[in-house]
Design a protein around this motif. Sequence first.
Motif, PDB file in Angstrom:
ATOM      1  N   LYS A 286       0.764  -1.246  -0.051  1.00  0.00           N
ATOM      2  CA  LYS A 286      -0.093  -0.064  -0.035  1.00  0.00           C
ATOM      3  C   LYS A 286       0.735   1.196  -0.117  1.00  0.00           C
ATOM      4  N   PHE A 287       0.448   2.226  -0.893  1.00  0.00           N
ATOM      5  CA  PHE A 287       1.334   3.563  -0.951  1.00  0.00           C
ATOM      6  C   PHE A 287       0.381   4.728  -0.783  1.00  0.00           C
ATOM      7  N   GLU A 288       0.852   6.006  -0.353  1.00  0.00           N
ATOM      8  CA  GLU A 288       0.157   7.081  -0.651  1.00  0.00           C
ATOM      9  C   GLU A 288       0.533   7.436  -1.947  1.00  0.00           C
ATOM     10  N   GLY A 289      -0.666   8.201  -2.586  1.00  0.00           N
ATOM     11  CA  GLY A 289      -0.515   8.632  -3.867  1.00  0.00           C
ATOM     12  C   GLY A 289      -0.950   7.600  -4.912  1.00  0.00           C
ATOM     13  N   ARG A 290      -1.106   7.727  -6.340  1.00  0.00           N
ATOM     14  CA  ARG A 290      -1.418   7.177  -7.220  1.00  0.00           C
ATOM     15  C   ARG A 290      -0.565   7.215  -8.386  1.00  0.00           C
ATOM     16  N   GLY A 291      -0.546   6.156  -9.387  1.00  0.00           N
ATOM     17  CA  GLY A 291       0.281   6.257 -10.521  1.00  0.00           C
ATOM     18  C   GLY A 291       1.731   6.355 -10.476  1.00  0.00           C
ATOM     19  N   LEU A 292       2.134   5.538  -9.382  1.00  0.00           N
ATOM     20  CA  LEU A 292       3.604   5.186  -9.221  1.00  0.00           C
ATOM     21  C   LEU A 292       4.099   4.501 -10.423  1.00  0.00           C
ATOM     22  N   LEU A 293       3.535   3.398 -11.052  1.00  0.00           N
ATOM     23  CA  LEU A 293       4.081   2.682 -12.149  1.00  0.00           C
ATOM     24  C   LEU A 293       3.638   3.619 -13.446  1.00  0.00           C
ATOM     25  N   PRO A 294       4.290   3.564 -14.522  1.00  0.00           N
ATOM     26  CA  PRO A 294       4.072   4.231 -15.660  1.00  0.00           C
ATOM     27  C   PRO A 294       2.742   3.573 -16.271  1.00  0.00           C
ATOM     28  N   LEU A 348       8.952 -10.663   2.879  1.00  0.00           N
ATOM     29  CA  LEU A 348       8.631 -10.599   1.467  1.00  0.00           C
ATOM     30  C   LEU A 348       8.220  -9.215   1.079  1.00  0.00           C
ATOM     31  N   ALA A 349       7.244  -8.654   2.092  1.00  0.00           N
ATOM     32  CA  ALA A 349       6.923  -7.162   1.465  1.00  0.00           C
ATOM     33  C   ALA A 349       8.161  -6.209   1.722  1.00  0.00           C
ATOM     34  N   GLU A 350       8.969  -6.487   2.580  1.00  0.00           N
ATOM     35  CA  GLU A 350      10.233  -5.705   2.680  1.00  0.00           C
ATOM     36  C   GLU A 350      11.119  -5.910   1.538  1.00  0.00           C
ATOM     37  N   ALA A 351      11.277  -6.988   0.945  1.00  0.00           N
ATOM     38  CA  ALA A 351      12.264  -7.529  -0.205  1.00  0.00           C
ATOM     39  C   ALA A 351      11.540  -6.620  -1.452  1.00  0.00           C
ATOM     40  N   CYS A 352      10.181  -6.639  -1.586  1.00  0.00           N
ATOM     41  CA  CYS A 352       9.609  -6.248  -2.834  1.00  0.00           C
ATOM     42  C   CYS A 352       9.679  -4.885  -2.663  1.00  0.00           C
ATOM     43  N   LEU A 353       9.479  -4.195  -1.559  1.00  0.00           N
ATOM     44  CA  LEU A 353       9.880  -2.636  -1.373  1.00  0.00           C
ATOM     45  C   LEU A 353      11.293  -2.323  -1.809  1.00  0.00           C
ATOM     46  N   GLY A 361      13.388   4.799  -7.232  1.00  0.00           N
ATOM     47  CA  GLY A 361      14.085   5.654  -5.893  1.00  0.00           C
ATOM     48  C   GLY A 361      13.251   5.340  -4.612  1.00  0.00           C
ATOM     49  N   ASP A 362      13.498   6.182  -3.606  1.00  0.00           N
ATOM     50  CA  ASP A 362      13.186   5.900  -2.360  1.00  0.00           C
ATOM     51  C   ASP A 362      11.459   6.078  -2.260  1.00  0.00           C
ATOM     52  N   LEU A 363      10.759   4.953  -2.102  1.00  0.00           N
ATOM     53  CA  LEU A 363       9.294   5.067  -1.715  1.00  0.00           C
ATOM     54  C   LEU A 363       8.835   5.009  -0.133  1.00  0.00           C
ATOM     55  N   GLY A 364       9.939   4.750   0.610  1.00  0.00           N
ATOM     56  CA  GLY A 364       9.674   4.607   1.977  1.00  0.00           C
ATOM     57  C   GLY A 364       8.703   5.803   2.595  1.00  0.00           C
ATOM     58  N   PRO A 365       8.911   6.950   2.259  1.00  0.00           N
ATOM     59  CA  PRO A 365       7.967   7.911   2.796  1.00  0.00           C
ATOM     60  C   PRO A 365       6.485   7.803   2.306  1.00  0.00           C
ATOM     61  N   ARG A 366       6.326   7.130   1.134  1.00  0.00           N
ATOM     62  CA  ARG A 366       4.982   6.905   0.626  1.00  0.00           C
ATOM     63  C   ARG A 366       4.421   5.531   1.231  1.00  0.00           C
ATOM     64  N   TYR A 367       5.281   4.712   1.625  1.00  0.00           N
ATOM     65  CA  TYR A 367       4.916   3.310   1.980  1.00  0.00           C
ATOM     66  C   TYR A 367       3.940   3.278   3.166  1.00  0.00           C
ATOM     67  N   LEU A 368       2.848   2.550   3.107  1.00  0.00           N
ATOM     68  CA  LEU A 368       1.823   2.458   4.136  1.00  0.00           C
ATOM     69  C   LEU A 368       2.022   1.072   4.716  1.00  0.00           C
ATOM     70  N   GLY A 369       2.673   0.183   4.190  1.00  0.00           N
ATOM     71  CA  GLY A 369       2.691  -1.243   4.897  1.00  0.00           C
ATOM     72  C   GLY A 369       2.329  -2.313   3.800  1.00  0.00           C
ATOM     73  N   ALA A 370       2.068  -3.525   4.208  1.00  0.00           N
ATOM     74  CA  ALA A 370       1.816  -4.644   3.329  1.00  0.00           C
ATOM     75  C   ALA A 370       0.570  -4.816   3.344  1.00  0.00           C
ATOM     76  N   GLY A 371      -0.154  -5.322   2.329  1.00  0.00           N
ATOM     77  CA  GLY A 371      -1.499  -5.885   2.237  1.00  0.00           C
ATOM     78  C   GLY A 371      -1.466  -7.217   2.385  1.00  0.00           C
TER      79      GLY A 371
END
Length: 452
Positions: A286-294, A348-353, A361-371
């Motif tokens: 889960k992440f804050e924002g939308r459109g992280l992928l192209p 697994l979630a940490e490895a994927c992050l 780049g660093d997505l840590g500030p936007r990361y809300l945790g694993a689903g």
Amino acid sequence: MKPIAILGAGLAGLTAAADLKKRGLPVIVFEAGPAIGGMAASFKDAEGFSYDFGAHFVSNRLAKAMGTEDICRTVKHYGEAVLVGGRMRSHPFGLMREPRFALGALKAKLSAKRAPAASAADWFRGAYGEALAEAVAIPLAEAWSGAPAAELAPSVGEKFGHGALKSLYLTAAQVLTGRAVCNGYTREMPESAGVYHVYPEGGLSKLLAPMATSVASNVRLGSPVEKVVVEGGRVVAVRSKGETTPVSAVVSTAPVNVLPKLVEGTAALDELASFRYRPMIFVNLKFEGRGLLPDTMLWVPEGGTPFFRLTEAPISMPWLAPEGKTLITADIGCQVGDEWWTMPDADLAEACLAGMNRIFGDLGPRYLGAGGVIRTSVAYPVHLEKYEAARRRFALATGVEGLWSVGRNGEFAHILMEDVYWRTKRRMEEVAAFVGGGARGAEAADHGRIAA
């Protein structure tokens, strides 16, 4: 008339049961689990994030055929991209802007007639050209199959979409209609500007609700089939929970490599035991924002990450995540019992992050945790060349009179939801003819003997 036994209450099993029941034929559906639906399942957490059991594609045509078009939302956009050479390129046309890919594909198209491909690797080189095959197609095929492309059968190419002209037409239709026009998601039915992606309100299981209701009295939950009894080369009974039920036919949705263990009284299916499926893990983040992928889906053929594919479903279906937030699913190919399969969900979630951080780049500030994290041991059939001849025989018939095998796992085929539905419906014509007897029944019985 003795009932027709159906093994499994997923899409294929329910389609078979509803079709046969509508023909006035008695059916019993044996479902090992506590609920119907199989892999057509969705989950929603307390924060409002929804995710499916893997990627499923539903067309408006399929929804209409299943009686659920009124509860389906139109998907307005769907697209794919590929990470290659450290850059994001849209698929397929962004890739063709790369001169080496375009020239290689053109050369392959214009080359003299080649000998038949001996492997998937040969097929990719012949279809896409050397550069695109080596940089994209072969690494991805190896990632999702877990096998070298040189050991995969050329039939792997059957799962890929239309030619360039048809893809161009369907892509243009998406822009003009404002709908996610289906492009390469069925082989059984024609695709056009009027066939587009939809998604059922309340999740994928709602898609099955009308069929489930129509056969509810015929379904036995928590009833795994222990044996399919064959006598004289013909199915005569099934055994579940210690009880033997005489049957006129059996329709199985079980993975084909399980069938030899289930069938008792014949060795006709023994060669299927070597068939392999690719286990997969789907990790939701889960992440804050939308459109992280192209775009909705990003293929990652270059290695260096645990996953080979990322999917941001809310780009296409914004209702799957709360406003201003998104959910990305990472697909990890693995083997049952390996380090990925046994890794704790949090790791697994940490490895994927970490893998995503290397790309974006660093997505840590936007990361809300694993689903949720979902594991399946039978995500994809692996078409190895060493058993390709046996696979082709099985595609014609099971080799046991009165036994049919349907669905993605049951057919050992690279097919999606719409093809599962239509192919199952067509197979039920054979089943109905077989149990009906007479000339048509004899013809269907001959079909069952083809591979024997």
